[in-house]
Design a protein around this motif. Structure first.
Motif, PDB file in Angstrom:
ATOM      1  N   UNK A  97      -3.192  18.199   2.127  1.00 58.47           N
ATOM      2  CA  UNK A  97      -4.382  17.354   2.244  1.00 58.47           C
ATOM      3  C   UNK A  97      -4.551  16.513   0.985  1.00 58.47           C
ATOM      4  N   UNK A  98      -4.983  15.262   1.194  1.00 67.35           N
ATOM      5  CA  UNK A  98      -5.368  14.399   0.092  1.00 67.35           C
ATOM      6  C   UNK A  98      -4.256  13.516  -0.427  1.00 67.35           C
ATOM      7  N   UNK A  99      -4.587  12.233  -0.656  1.00 66.50           N
ATOM      8  CA  UNK A  99      -3.629  11.308  -1.260  1.00 66.50           C
ATOM      9  C   UNK A  99      -4.380  10.221  -2.012  1.00 66.50           C
ATOM     10  N   UNK A 100      -3.838   9.825  -3.164  1.00 64.58           N
ATOM     11  CA  UNK A 100      -4.324   8.642  -3.861  1.00 64.58           C
ATOM     12  C   UNK A 100      -3.655   7.411  -3.257  1.00 64.58           C
ATOM     13  N   UNK A 101      -4.417   6.345  -3.162  1.00 70.73           N
ATOM     14  CA  UNK A 101      -3.933   5.108  -2.555  1.00 70.73           C
ATOM     15  C   UNK A 101      -3.777   4.050  -3.643  1.00 70.73           C
TER      16      UNK A 101
ATOM     17  N   UNK B 244       0.843  -1.190   0.000  1.00 72.56           N
ATOM     18  CA  UNK B 244       0.000   0.000   0.000  1.00 72.56           C
ATOM     19  C   UNK B 244       0.885   1.249   0.000  1.00 72.56           C
ATOM     20  N   UNK B 245       0.585   2.165  -0.907  1.00 76.12           N
ATOM     21  CA  UNK B 245       1.317   3.428  -0.995  1.00 76.12           C
ATOM     22  C   UNK B 245       0.335   4.586  -1.054  1.00 76.12           C
TER      23      UNK B 245
ATOM     24  N   UNK C  91      -3.963   1.684   6.225  1.00 76.72           N
ATOM     25  CA  UNK C  91      -4.902   2.626   5.609  1.00 76.72           C
ATOM     26  C   UNK C  91      -5.329   3.681   6.622  1.00 76.72           C
ATOM     27  N   UNK C  92      -5.590   3.273   7.857  1.00 82.52           N
ATOM     28  CA  UNK C  92      -6.016   4.239   8.867  1.00 82.52           C
ATOM     29  C   UNK C  92      -4.917   5.264   9.138  1.00 82.52           C
ATOM     30  N   UNK C  93      -3.680   4.828   9.224  1.00 79.84           N
ATOM     31  CA  UNK C  93      -2.573   5.762   9.449  1.00 79.84           C
ATOM     32  C   UNK C  93      -2.450   6.751   8.296  1.00 79.84           C
ATOM     33  N   UNK C  94      -2.594   6.253   7.067  1.00 75.73           N
ATOM     34  CA  UNK C  94      -2.545   7.142   5.916  1.00 75.73           C
ATOM     35  C   UNK C  94      -3.709   8.103   5.887  1.00 75.73           C
ATOM     36  N   UNK C  95      -4.879   7.628   6.290  1.00 76.55           N
ATOM     37  CA  UNK C  95      -6.082   8.469   6.343  1.00 76.55           C
ATOM     38  C   UNK C  95      -5.932   9.580   7.377  1.00 76.55           C
ATOM     39  N   UNK C  96      -5.399   9.257   8.550  1.00 79.01           N
ATOM     40  CA  UNK C  96      -5.171  10.278   9.565  1.00 79.01           C
ATOM     41  C   UNK C  96      -4.139  11.302   9.099  1.00 79.01           C
ATOM     42  N   UNK C  97      -3.134  10.848   8.374  1.00 78.46           N
ATOM     43  CA  UNK C  97      -2.077  11.752   7.918  1.00 78.46           C
ATOM     44  C   UNK C  97      -2.553  12.662   6.787  1.00 78.46           C
TER      45      UNK C  97
END
Length: 273
Positions: free
Chosen positions: A11-15, A2-3, A32-38
Motif C-alpha cells: 500500500x502507498x506510493x509517492x507520485x 508521471x511515476x 493517476x486513477x490507475x495508480x491510485x487503484x493499484x
C-alpha cells in the motif's frame, strides 16, 4: 512523465511528475486513477496549491461530498485544525462516513501547518485484511452484514466541545446495514468493510457472538504488514481510496496541526453494483 514510487509492498506510493497547480489532461487523469487503484493511497509532495486548485484536482476523480454536520458546509474544504486530537475519533482505524447511504469514494487531505514533531497518518490495505483471514472466516464474512451508526463518533466529538445537534444528525443518518465484505466496483476485489469508529454490531448474531467476532474483524487491519505510515510535510497531499483502505491519525502532538480535506463521491459509473 508521471511515476509511482511504492512506499511499501502492499500500500502507498509517492507520485512524481504531477504539478497540481495545473489542470490534468484526460491521459494524466487516467494514469493517476490507475495508480491510485493499484496503490490505494497516493502522496503528492511539495504541492503549494490553493484551495481552488485542491478542489479542481479532486473534481477530476469524483463529485464533491458535503457532509451536513460539517460547520463550514458552504465550502468543499473541510478544515481540520487541532492541537489536542486525542480521543476525537480519527485516532482509531476507520473508513470515512460508512454510515452514509452511499459512503464517499475517497478523500484528498493537504497539509498546511504541522507540529514540530508527530501528527503522522497511517493507512491499511483492507483487501489484504480480507485475503489473510482463514477461508472459513472469509466464507462466514461473505454472508454477514453489519450495522453502521454515526452516534458513537458524534458523542465523542460533542464530549470534546464540538457543537453538534445529535438528535438532528441521528434523524438524518439513522443506523444502516451493509455487507461486511465489500466488492470494489472498479477492481472487483473483496475488502473487509467494518471499522471501529462506526460499525456497532454484526447483524443476526447474538451479543456473545458479537463480543468475540466483531473485535477480531475491526482490529484485523492493525497488522503492520497491511499498512503505510506518512510523515507529513507542509505541501503534501494524500489521496486515498475509501473503499479499499482504512486510516488512522496518530494523536501524538500538542502543537497546532492544520489540514485541508476535500472528500469525493464516486461518479455514477464507479458506484457499487
Amino acid at each position: 512523465m508521471i511515476e509511482f514510487i511504492p512506499m511499501t509492498r502492499h500500500i502507498g506510493a509517492e507520485v512524481t511528475g504531477v504539478d497540481l497547480r495545473k489542470p490534468l489532461s484526460e491521459e494524466e487523469t487516467r494514469t493517476v486513477r490507475q495508480g491510485w487503484l493499484a496503490h490505494k493511497v497516493l502522496f503528492f509532495r511539495d504541492q503549494e496549491i490553493t484551495d481552488e486548485e485542491h478542489i479542481r484536482f479532486a473534481e477530476h476523480f469524483g463529485t464533491i461530498n458535503h457532509p451536513a454536520f460539517k460547520k463550514d458546509s458552504g465550502t468543499p474544504i473541510h478544515v481540520l485544525d487541532q492541537t489536542s486530537p486525542k480521543g476525537e475519533g480519527a485516532d482509531e482505524w476507520h473508513s470515512d462516513n460508512t454510515f452514509e447511504p452511499v459512503p464517499p469514494m475517497g478523500s484528498l487531505l493537504r497539509c498546511m501547518i504541522l507540529p514540530s514533531v508527530g501528527g503522522d497518518t497511517m493507512w491499511a490495505n483492507t483487501y489484504l485484511a480480507y485475503e489473510t483471514l482463514s477461508p472459513s472466516i472469509q466464507r462466514l464474512c461473505d454472508e454477514l452484514t453489519a450495522i453502521h451508526d454515526i452516534t458513537g463518533s458524534m458523542r465523542k466529538a460533542i464530549s470534546k466541545g464540538h457543537d453538534f445537534d445529535l438528535a438532528e444528525i441521528q434523524r438524518k443518518w439513522p443506523p444502516i446495514e451493509r455487507p461486511v465484505v465489500r466488492v470494489h466496483p472498479e477492481t472487483g476485489r473483496k475488502a473487509l468493510f467494518v471499522n471501529r469508529a462506526s460499525t456497532t454490531r454484526l447483524a443476526g448474531l447474538t451479543d456473545r457472538e458479537n463480543e468475540v467476532l466483531l473485535p477480531l474483524l475491526v482490529d484485523h487491519v492493525r497488522n503492520p504488514e497491511y499498512q503505510v505510515r506518512l510523515r507529513w510535510r507542509v505541501g503534501t497531499l494524500a489521496f486515498w481510496d475509501n473503499r479499499s483502505t482504512q486510516h488512522y491519525a496518530v494523536a501524538d502532538y500538542t502543537e497546532r496541526r492544520r489540514m485541508h480535506r476535500v472528500t469525493v463521491n464516486a461518479f455514477p459509473e464507479h458506484l457499487d453494483r
